[in-house]
Design a protein around this motif. Structure first.
Motif, PDB file in Angstrom:
ATOM      1  N   ASP A  75      36.073  34.478  49.581  1.00 42.21           N
ATOM      2  CA  ASP A  75      36.856  35.564  50.163  1.00 42.21           C
ATOM      3  C   ASP A  75      35.861  36.627  50.632  1.00 42.21           C
ATOM      4  OD1 ASP A  75      38.308  37.943  50.602  1.00 42.21           O
ATOM      5  OD2 ASP A  75      39.835  37.377  49.125  1.00 42.21           O
ATOM      6  N   GLU A  76      35.588  36.666  51.929  1.00 41.95           N
ATOM      7  CA  GLU A  76      34.538  37.538  52.449  1.00 41.95           C
ATOM      8  C   GLU A  76      34.847  39.015  52.239  1.00 41.95           C
ATOM      9  OE1 GLU A  76      32.537  36.299  56.172  1.00 41.95           O
ATOM     10  OE2 GLU A  76      34.104  34.742  56.199  1.00 41.95           O
ATOM     11  N   GLU A  77      36.106  39.396  52.335  1.00 43.62           N
ATOM     12  CA  GLU A  77      36.485  40.791  52.137  1.00 43.62           C
ATOM     13  C   GLU A  77      36.227  41.216  50.688  1.00 43.62           C
ATOM     14  OE1 GLU A  77      40.581  43.323  52.292  1.00 43.62           O
ATOM     15  OE2 GLU A  77      40.250  41.905  53.916  1.00 43.62           O
ATOM     16  N   LEU A  78      36.658  40.397  49.760  1.00 42.67           N
ATOM     17  CA  LEU A  78      36.424  40.688  48.338  1.00 42.67           C
ATOM     18  C   LEU A  78      34.937  40.663  48.027  1.00 42.67           C
ATOM     19  CD1 LEU A  78      37.485  41.165  45.463  1.00 42.67           C
ATOM     20  CD2 LEU A  78      37.671  38.693  45.229  1.00 42.67           C
ATOM     21  N   ASP A  79      34.225  39.685  48.562  1.00 42.54           N
ATOM     22  CA  ASP A  79      32.794  39.560  48.310  1.00 42.54           C
ATOM     23  C   ASP A  79      32.040  40.786  48.822  1.00 42.54           C
ATOM     24  OD1 ASP A  79      30.618  37.793  47.332  1.00 42.54           O
ATOM     25  OD2 ASP A  79      29.973  37.890  49.435  1.00 42.54           O
ATOM     26  N   ALA A  80      32.433  41.305  49.990  1.00 42.38           N
ATOM     27  CA  ALA A  80      31.771  42.472  50.572  1.00 42.38           C
ATOM     28  C   ALA A  80      32.013  43.729  49.735  1.00 42.38           C
ATOM     29  CB  ALA A  80      32.250  42.692  52.002  1.00 42.38           C
ATOM     30  N   SER A  81      33.104  43.759  48.996  1.00 46.89           N
ATOM     31  CA  SER A  81      33.419  44.942  48.183  1.00 46.89           C
ATOM     32  C   SER A  81      32.679  44.948  46.837  1.00 46.89           C
ATOM     33  CB  SER A  81      34.929  45.030  47.938  1.00 46.89           C
ATOM     34  OG  SER A  81      35.349  44.029  47.037  1.00 46.89           O
ATOM     35  N   LEU A  82      32.047  43.846  46.481  1.00 45.47           N
ATOM     36  CA  LEU A  82      31.316  43.763  45.203  1.00 45.47           C
ATOM     37  C   LEU A  82      29.947  44.412  45.319  1.00 45.47           C
ATOM     38  CD1 LEU A  82      32.034  40.053  44.231  1.00 45.47           C
ATOM     39  CD2 LEU A  82      33.173  42.095  43.343  1.00 45.47           C
ATOM     40  N   ASP A  83      29.553  45.133  44.282  1.00 46.24           N
ATOM     41  CA  ASP A  83      28.207  45.687  44.210  1.00 46.24           C
ATOM     42  C   ASP A  83      27.353  44.717  43.397  1.00 46.24           C
ATOM     43  OD1 ASP A  83      25.881  47.151  44.060  1.00 46.24           O
ATOM     44  OD2 ASP A  83      26.704  48.677  42.712  1.00 46.24           O
TER      45      ASP A  83
END
Length: 97
Positions: A75-83
Motif C-alpha cells: 500500500d504505497e500511501e500507507l508506506d509513504a506515511s511511515l517514518d
C-alpha cells in the motif's frame, strides 16, 4: 506460487521476503513460469533494533523464484506515511525447511 496470480501486480509496488530473510521493495516489471521476478526502482530494507530501517538502493533487480518466501502488494500511501527512520525491529531470520 502460481505465477498467473502475479499478473495483476505487474507495474505495482510489491514487497518480497526472501528465504534468507531479506525484504526487497520495488515495482514488479515481469516474472516467468519459475516465479523469477524482475523489480525496478528496488531497494532492500535492512531492519535493526539499534537504528532505523536502512534502505539500500538496488535499482533494476532480479530475484530467483526458488529464493522467494513471500510476495505481497504494498500500500504505497500507507508506506509513504511511515517514518522508517524511527522504526526498530529485529531482522528476519532465514526460512528453515
Amino acid at each position: 506460487m502460481a505465477s498467473t496470480s502475479l499478473e495483476p501486480l505487474v507495474d505495482q509496488t510489491i514487497s518480497v521476503i526472501t528465504n534468507d530473510g531479506r525484504n526487497i521493495v520495488g515495482v514488479l516489471k515481469g516474472f516467468d513460469q519459475a516465479t523469477n521476478l524482475i523489480l525496478d526502482e528496488s531497494h532492500e530494507r535492512v531492519y535493526s533494533t539499534k537504528v532505523g530501517v536502512e534502505p539500500i538502493v538496488l535499482g533494476l533487480y532480479i530475484i530467483r523464484g526458488d529464493n522467494i518466501a513471500v510476495v505481497g502488494e504494498l500500500d504505497e500511501e500507507l508506506d509513504a506515511s511511515l517514518d522508517l527512520t524511527s522504526l526498530r525491529a529485529h531482522p528476519l531470520k532465514p526460512v528453515q525447511h
